[in-house]
Design an enzyme around this catalytic site. Structure first.
Site, PDB file in Angstrom:
ATOM      1  N   GLU A   1      -4.304  15.039 -29.766  1.00  0.00           N
ATOM      2  CA  GLU A   1      -5.183  14.543 -30.805  1.00  0.00           C
ATOM      3  C   GLU A   1      -5.423  15.504 -31.964  1.00  0.00           C
ATOM      4  O   GLU A   1      -5.692  15.074 -33.086  1.00  0.00           O
ATOM      5  CB  GLU A   1      -6.546  14.173 -30.175  1.00  0.00           C
TER       6      GLU A   1
ATOM      7  N   SER B   1       7.681 -31.186 -11.549  1.00  0.00           N
ATOM      8  CA  SER B   1       7.368 -32.577 -11.896  1.00  0.00           C
ATOM      9  C   SER B   1       5.953 -32.762 -12.436  1.00  0.00           C
ATOM     10  O   SER B   1       5.628 -33.843 -12.950  1.00  0.00           O
ATOM     11  CB  SER B   1       7.570 -33.478 -10.676  1.00  0.00           C
TER      12      SER B   1
END
Length: 808
Positions: A80, A362
């Protein structure tokens, strides 16, 4: 985009000026006071009860810097702010580097913020993407540097920064992701946590493990570049597993809460909470919001109980349930898996209801039926229904060969009967007539969010959908063809009561004519009354469709009543694994466990709600009594049991009376020899016949096939259903038989089930316990409470099974 770059350049120039004059400014101004953590947020059910409390910072446990391992401090600083020890709050070199890269890229891809600036953003200025806010952040960072030492700044940062998953601070993150204290973190853990800081949601190690790996690898590269770890050690960590150990939150309806958090994070309708996903989550976990949802606790409890009752053994597949109120699109219940947060289950936090895409089989056929009815077909149109069909496709491709699920030839069938019996060959012909493009478009507007490919196989449900999407489609049918978006969040307010978001009143869009929707509903009611979905019957009007994919890998029931629409999926989440013995206790089909779960759920959810018929659309259909065997108007000779009230698009209804029969009533026993037992039972049950099963040892046939029947095929049947005898079918069995589960069944039914599989039965009527005392019995008299051997055991044909039942 150009305006954003210009703003970023202006901000960077100002930050450089601030960095240059920082020392003088620090001497002239008072130190900054950092505010305390904010309040918890709550997610509420529709009745106001609390589903989840999002504690965020309130759950963090601050730890002194000396408790944070050096490897974690090194990883965070390397990832960072590599020059953290050298700058005064704003890093001149990093800002110049980010400025140059953003200008070259033509957009703001790097921010150049220091750890001190991030602390200022998290605790003071917020994350609003404006020039003014960025300047305040830099100003505050310089003041923080004037007030605190570097160690104090790093300690504050590590104890407040967000690591994803609702974890703020290194101790909470250590517990959240690794189930251990921060003192025990090692290089692999430290690199992963540092990698989460840039994108806590995007690199979530549970939801996005590959992104998390890449984030960890970037941190390792930075640590190698800074000389903090050796290349060989970094490479070993790069190859290692993430090592995440989940700790589930204490939430009610946890999969629903997860869905709400996903929605608030990812849906731009909630931009008032923050401009991006991480900003919205940060506000949720830290600023005391109230999120009012649509979940009905009664429906949710019914759904969870229904799943537990049906899918309860350790080796059973998983189930997902989604239920929607078709009147307003409210998401009322959601079950997304087995045991949420189970540390021994690698998919325990994966929401199968909203993110589990599987073939619908189905269960997708009602959309094909609706598209066909919209284009002039009727439920009484007749199609060839042979065992298989080969359909030529355009282009240089092989023909499309489709076979019926039960490998049966049905001769010729009306569309309503092909739907009831789920005949693939009819639907293959139908989609070629209607067009796969029309079906795909109807699916999109009816509730399937992701566009489907217009391939003919869409008719058989070969493309992947989620249970949430299938429930939305059922709600569209239940609402008479009106599509209402599924809504989970009603309103969001801040800690002061101000409304940040409120859902608009449910205004639906008509995607099907009322008459077409009514005809689909009529056909699907027939599926439940006497077709493949009979296990979903609950004593009130229900419409629905079963679905079972190839090799029994996925099983569905998707259905609805006038007040409830739901989809149930059963399967194994990590692979399309066949649900057949010995992997499962029995072969799982859509008309089995999914339909049973739907019935148990819907019956409990609608308890106390009067049973209502589906509304007949005014002028949309014509309802006519017909002879269901011939689709003509009844005459004086038509037996009353053959008279059925059917719906038609105006102009398509029959107008001629049936001709006078030449002889007596001529119903006959269907031929089921050669069929799988389940298909035979469906066919016989569809004719109102009871079925008795017997086993026959046959080494020449696969287990489960009907080898003979009594009465014989084509035997005449009495016109009075009460006088028709049951049809006994002998089913092939191998030398070994899987013992079925008969616990909890009435003794007579349990004996019939076992004998029907070729097993001998010994019955002992006694009570459990050493004293054989029946007081406090959990089951009704005559109910099986124990069996030996256990269900699922493989035994030889003719083996004895002992049943223990409460005395009748």
């Amino acid at each position: 985009m150009r305006r954003r770059v210009v703003l970023w350049v202006l901000a960077a120039v100002t930050l450089l000026a601030l960095a240059g004059g920082a020392a003088a400014w620090r001497a002239a101004h008072a130190p900054v006071t950092l505010p305390p953590p904010a309040a918890s947020s709550q997610i509420l059910a529709a009745d106001g009860s609390v589903l989840a409390t999002l504690h965020g910072e309130q759950d963090r446990v601050p730890v002194p810097l000396e408790r944070v391992p050096k490897v974690l401090r090194d990883a965070v600083i390397a990832a960072e702010d590599a020059r953290f020890a050298d700058h005064g709050g704003v890093d001149l070199r990093a800002t110049l580097r980010a400025l140059w890269r953003n200008i070259r890229a033509g957009e703001a891809t790097q921010g150049g913020s220091t750890i001190t600036q991030q602390l200022a953003k998290n605790l003071v200025t917020g994350a609003e993407p404006t020039l003014g806010r960025k300047l305040r952040e830099a100003w505050t960072a310089v003041r923080i540097e004037a007030s605190l030492s570097k160690d104090e700044i790093l300690e504050r940062y590590l104890n407040t920064v967000y690591f994803g998953g609702g974890a703020y601070g290194v101790q909470a993150a250590s517990q959240r992701w690794f189930a251990k204290d921060v003192d025990d973190l090692e290089l692999p853990d430290a690199a992963l946590l540092a990698g989460l800081l840039r994108a806590p949601s995007g690199a979530d190690p549970v939801r996005h493990p590959e992104r998390a790996r890449r984030a960890r690898a970037r941190v390792l590269d930075r640590m190698v570049a800074e000389g903090l770890v050796g290349r060989a050690e970094a490479e070993a960590v790069r190859r290692a597993d993430l090592g995440v150990v989940e700790t589930p939150p204490d939430w009610r309806a946890p999969w629903f809460v997860d869905h709400v958090l996903d929605t608030l994070r990812d849906d731009d309708r909630f931009a008032a909470l923050g401009q991006d996903a991480d900003a919205r989550l940060d506000r949720l976990f830290r600023q005391g919001l109230r999120v009012e949802t649509t979940l009905d606790p009664v429906w949710q409890a019914a759904a969870e109980r229904a799943v537990r009752e049906v899918v309860h053994e350790p080796g059973d597949p998983y189930a997902a349930v989604v239920a929607v109120d078709p009147r307003d699109g409210a998401l009322r219940a959601l079950v997304g898996g087995r045991r949420y947060g189970d540390p021994g289950d690698p998919v325990s936090r994966f929401n199968l209801a909203t993110r589990g895409r599987r073939q619908a089989g189905s269960a997708f056929k009602p959309l094909v039926l609706a598209a066909a009815l919209s284009r002039g077909h009727t439920l009484d149109d007749r199609f060839p229904a042979g065992r298989s069909v080969s359909i030529a496709l355009p282009g240089d491709v092989a023909p499309w060969v489709v076979r019926n699920y039960d490998e049966r030839a049905y001769g010729e069938l009306a569309l309503r009967d092909a739907t009831r019996l789920s005949v693939n060959t009819v639907y293959a012909r139908l989609v070629m007539d209607v067009g796969a493009e029309a079906v795909a478009e109807l699916a999109r507007v009816a509730g399937v969010g992701r566009p489907l490919r217009p391939y003919p196989s869409i008719a058989l449900g070969t493309q992947e959908v989620t249970p949430l999407e299938m429930a939305a489609v059922q709600a569209t049918f239940a609402a008479g063809g009106v599509r209402r978006p599924v809504v989970a969040v009603r309103r969001v307010t801040d800690a002061g009561g101000a409304v940040l978001y409120e859902a608009e009143p449910a205004r639906g869009r008509r995607v099907l004519p009322e008459g077409v929707a009514a005809l689909v509903t009529e056909a699907l009611q027939d599926v439940v009354r006497r077709g493949t979905g009979q296990a979903a019957a609950i004593g009130r009007p229900v419409a629905g469709k079963t679905g079972t994919t190839q090799n029994w890998a996925d099983a569905w029931f998707a259905g609805y009543t006038p007040r409830l629409a739901a989809a149930v999926w059963v399967g194994f989440p990590q692979a399309a694994e066949p649900m057949t013995p010995p992997r499962t206790r029995e072969r799982v089909e859509g008309g089995g466990w999914p339909a049973e779960i739907f019935a148990a759920f819907a019956d409990a959810a609608l308890s106390g709600v009067p049973a209502g018929e589906f509304a007949a659309p005014p002028g949309g259909v014509v309802r006519v009594e017909v002879d269901r065997t011939r689709n003509c108007l009844p005459n004086a000779y038509t037996p009353q049991e053959l008279v059925e009230l059917r719906s038609y698009v105006p102009g398509s209804e029959p107008t001629e009376h049936c001709t006078e029969p030449s002889g007596p009533y001529d119903a006959r026993v269907p031929d089921v020899v050669g069929l799988p037992f389940e298909a035979a039972a469906r066919l016989l049950g569809g004719e109102g016949l009871l079925v008795a099963r017997r086993a026959e040892l046959r080494a020449d046939l696969p287990p489960g096939r009907v080898v003979r029947q009594s009465p014989d095929a084509d035997s005449p049947l009495s016109p009075d259903p009460a006088l028709r005898p049951p049809v006994t079918v002998w089913v092939s069995a191998g030398a070994e038989v899987t013992v079925p589960d008969v616990l909890g069944l009435e003794l007579e039914r349990a004996v019939a089930e076992l004998e029907g599989r070729g097993l001998l039965v010994q019955v002992r009527q006694e009570c459990p316990g050493a004293g054989r005392d029946c007081s406090g019995a959990r089951l009704r008299p005559g109910t099986v409470w124990e069996q030996s051997p256990d269900a699922g055991r493989r035994v030889h044909f003719g083996a004895q099974v002992t049943l223990f039942a409460y005395p009748a």
